[in-house]
Design a protein around this motif. Structure first.
Motif, PDB file in Angstrom:
ATOM      1  N   MET A 169       0.792  -1.490  -0.155  1.00 22.43           N
ATOM      2  CA  MET A 169       0.082  -0.234  -0.062  1.00 22.43           C
ATOM      3  C   MET A 169       1.003   0.775  -0.184  1.00 22.43           C
ATOM      4  O   MET A 169       2.109   0.736   0.478  1.00 22.43           O
ATOM      5  CB  MET A 169      -0.455   0.329   1.334  1.00 22.43           C
ATOM      6  N   GLY A 170       0.326   2.571  -0.759  1.00 23.47           N
ATOM      7  CA  GLY A 170       0.793   3.536   0.064  1.00 23.47           C
ATOM      8  C   GLY A 170       0.192   5.098  -1.041  1.00 23.47           C
ATOM      9  O   GLY A 170      -1.248   4.376  -1.798  1.00 23.47           O
ATOM     10  N   GLY A 202       5.067 -12.324 -10.311  1.00 22.23           N
ATOM     11  CA  GLY A 202       5.929 -12.946 -10.990  1.00 22.23           C
ATOM     12  C   GLY A 202       4.274 -12.460 -12.320  1.00 22.23           C
ATOM     13  O   GLY A 202       4.467 -12.629 -13.481  1.00 22.23           O
ATOM     14  N   GLY A 203       3.096 -11.161 -11.730  1.00 25.35           N
ATOM     15  CA  GLY A 203       2.728 -11.113 -13.139  1.00 25.35           C
ATOM     16  C   GLY A 203       1.329 -12.386 -12.798  1.00 25.35           C
ATOM     17  O   GLY A 203       0.319 -11.917 -14.347  1.00 25.35           O
ATOM     18  N   ARG A 204       1.302 -13.128 -12.420  1.00 27.65           N
ATOM     19  CA  ARG A 204       0.274 -13.976 -12.217  1.00 27.65           C
ATOM     20  C   ARG A 204      -0.625 -13.059 -11.537  1.00 27.65           C
ATOM     21  O   ARG A 204      -1.420 -13.573 -10.259  1.00 27.65           O
ATOM     22  CB  ARG A 204       0.140 -15.328 -11.652  1.00 27.65           C
ATOM     23  N   VAL A 205      -1.353 -12.503 -12.008  1.00 28.39           N
ATOM     24  CA  VAL A 205      -2.355 -11.713 -11.145  1.00 28.39           C
ATOM     25  C   VAL A 205      -4.043 -11.913 -11.969  1.00 28.39           C
ATOM     26  O   VAL A 205      -3.741 -11.643 -13.275  1.00 28.39           O
ATOM     27  CB  VAL A 205      -2.351  -9.887 -11.178  1.00 28.39           C
ATOM     28  N   VAL A 212      -8.918  -3.184  -7.871  1.00 31.08           N
ATOM     29  CA  VAL A 212      -7.532  -4.344  -7.029  1.00 31.08           C
ATOM     30  C   VAL A 212      -7.152  -4.866  -7.602  1.00 31.08           C
ATOM     31  O   VAL A 212      -7.498  -5.417  -7.806  1.00 31.08           O
ATOM     32  CB  VAL A 212      -8.317  -4.731  -5.789  1.00 31.08           C
ATOM     33  N   ALA A 213      -6.315  -5.602  -7.930  1.00 36.73           N
ATOM     34  CA  ALA A 213      -5.510  -6.496  -7.962  1.00 36.73           C
ATOM     35  C   ALA A 213      -4.904  -7.221  -7.445  1.00 36.73           C
ATOM     36  O   ALA A 213      -4.510  -7.045  -6.395  1.00 36.73           O
ATOM     37  CB  ALA A 213      -3.929  -6.064  -9.197  1.00 36.73           C
ATOM     38  N   ARG A 214      -5.156  -8.878  -7.909  1.00 37.04           N
ATOM     39  CA  ARG A 214      -4.406  -9.732  -6.407  1.00 37.04           C
ATOM     40  C   ARG A 214      -3.508 -10.628  -7.100  1.00 37.04           C
ATOM     41  O   ARG A 214      -3.741 -11.083  -8.611  1.00 37.04           O
ATOM     42  CB  ARG A 214      -5.808 -10.523  -5.915  1.00 37.04           C
ATOM     43  N   GLY A 215      -2.258 -11.061  -5.941  1.00 37.27           N
ATOM     44  CA  GLY A 215      -2.064 -12.378  -7.158  1.00 37.27           C
ATOM     45  C   GLY A 215      -0.979 -13.283  -6.505  1.00 37.27           C
ATOM     46  O   GLY A 215      -1.826 -12.676  -4.844  1.00 37.27           O
ATOM     47  N   VAL A 235      -2.088  -8.461  -2.159  1.00 39.55           N
ATOM     48  CA  VAL A 235      -2.645  -6.849  -2.743  1.00 39.55           C
ATOM     49  C   VAL A 235      -2.165  -6.154  -3.115  1.00 39.55           C
ATOM     50  O   VAL A 235      -1.474  -5.673  -2.066  1.00 39.55           O
ATOM     51  CB  VAL A 235      -3.996  -7.387  -1.849  1.00 39.55           C
ATOM     52  N   ASP A 236      -2.687  -5.812  -4.413  1.00 44.14           N
ATOM     53  CA  ASP A 236      -1.856  -4.571  -4.884  1.00 44.14           C
ATOM     54  C   ASP A 236      -3.023  -2.848  -4.697  1.00 44.14           C
ATOM     55  O   ASP A 236      -3.856  -3.096  -5.494  1.00 44.14           O
ATOM     56  CB  ASP A 236      -1.318  -4.154  -6.751  1.00 44.14           C
TER      57      ASP A 236
END
Ligand SMILES: Nc1nc2c(ncn2[C@@H]2O[C@H](COP(=O)(O)OP(=O)(O)O)[C@@H](O)[C@H]2O)c(=O)[nH]1
Ligand SMILES: [Mg+2]
Length: 158
Positions: free
Chosen positions: A1-2, A17-20, A32-35, A47-48
């Motif tokens: 976060m930030g 590794g881009g598995r998102v 929201v991106a999760r990987g 979680v991004d």
């Protein structure tokens, strides 16, 4: 976060590794991106979170991030800051700590900070904040293997 534009997604992509998967947070237009990060036999969901300036929710992004933190109770939050603007970014660190969330602080953009002649006393910062601090220039991959190790160590106790 930030905050926005501090390098969260670069770090997120490294860890996962881009598995998102990217999806709107339920009931909102905020993405929201999760990987998954799989490393050293440990599998973690990463979680991004949307960029925020404060945990006091004003923007939709702040509301989503706050809700995410409260409902999903992360094992660890990685607060990513722009090392060039540490003073402006530390208040969010304090909010995260005051909220009782476990935190690891990453001073990113160290390539640019160094160019400006900035340097940091990491152990003094760690003592003052009571959390681990990592220096990174994520665009060059600097500091990211160490960040991954610390995350695994913290979360899985390895
Ligand atoms: N110079 C430099 N640029 C970076 C670094 N990390 C990220 N960036 C750049 O900063 C911009 C924002 O990065 P991004 O990961 O999208 O930030 P986010 O909004 O926090 O997810 C992009 O243009 C990145 O290439 C870094 O360590 N050094
Ligand atoms: Mg991003």
């Amino acid at each position: 976060m930030g905050s926005p534009n501090v390098g969260k997604s670069v770090i997120f992509n490294y860890l996962t590794g881009g598995r998102v998967q990217v999806a709107n947070y339920p009931g909102t237009t905020v993405e929201v991106a999760r990987g998954k990060m799989i490393w050293a036999g440990v599998s973690l969901e990463i979680v991004d979170t949307p960029g925020i300036y404060s945990l006091l929710p004003i923007t939709a992004e702040e509301q989503v991030t706050r809700r995410l933190l409260w409902t999903e109770k992360p094992a660890l939050t990685v607060h990513v800051v722009d090392a060039k603007n540490l003073e402006r970014m530390l208040p969010l660190s304090f909010q995260i700590l005051e909220a009782g969330l476990p935190m690891l602080l990453t001073l990113n953009m160290m390539d640019e900070a160094r160019r400006l002649g900035l340097s940091f006393n990491v152990s003094a910062l760690e003592r003052a904040l009571g959390v681990e601090v990592i220096l990174a220039a994520s665009i060059r991959g600097e500091g990211l293997p160490e960040l991954r190790e610390r995350v695994i160590k913290y979360v899985a106790g390895l």
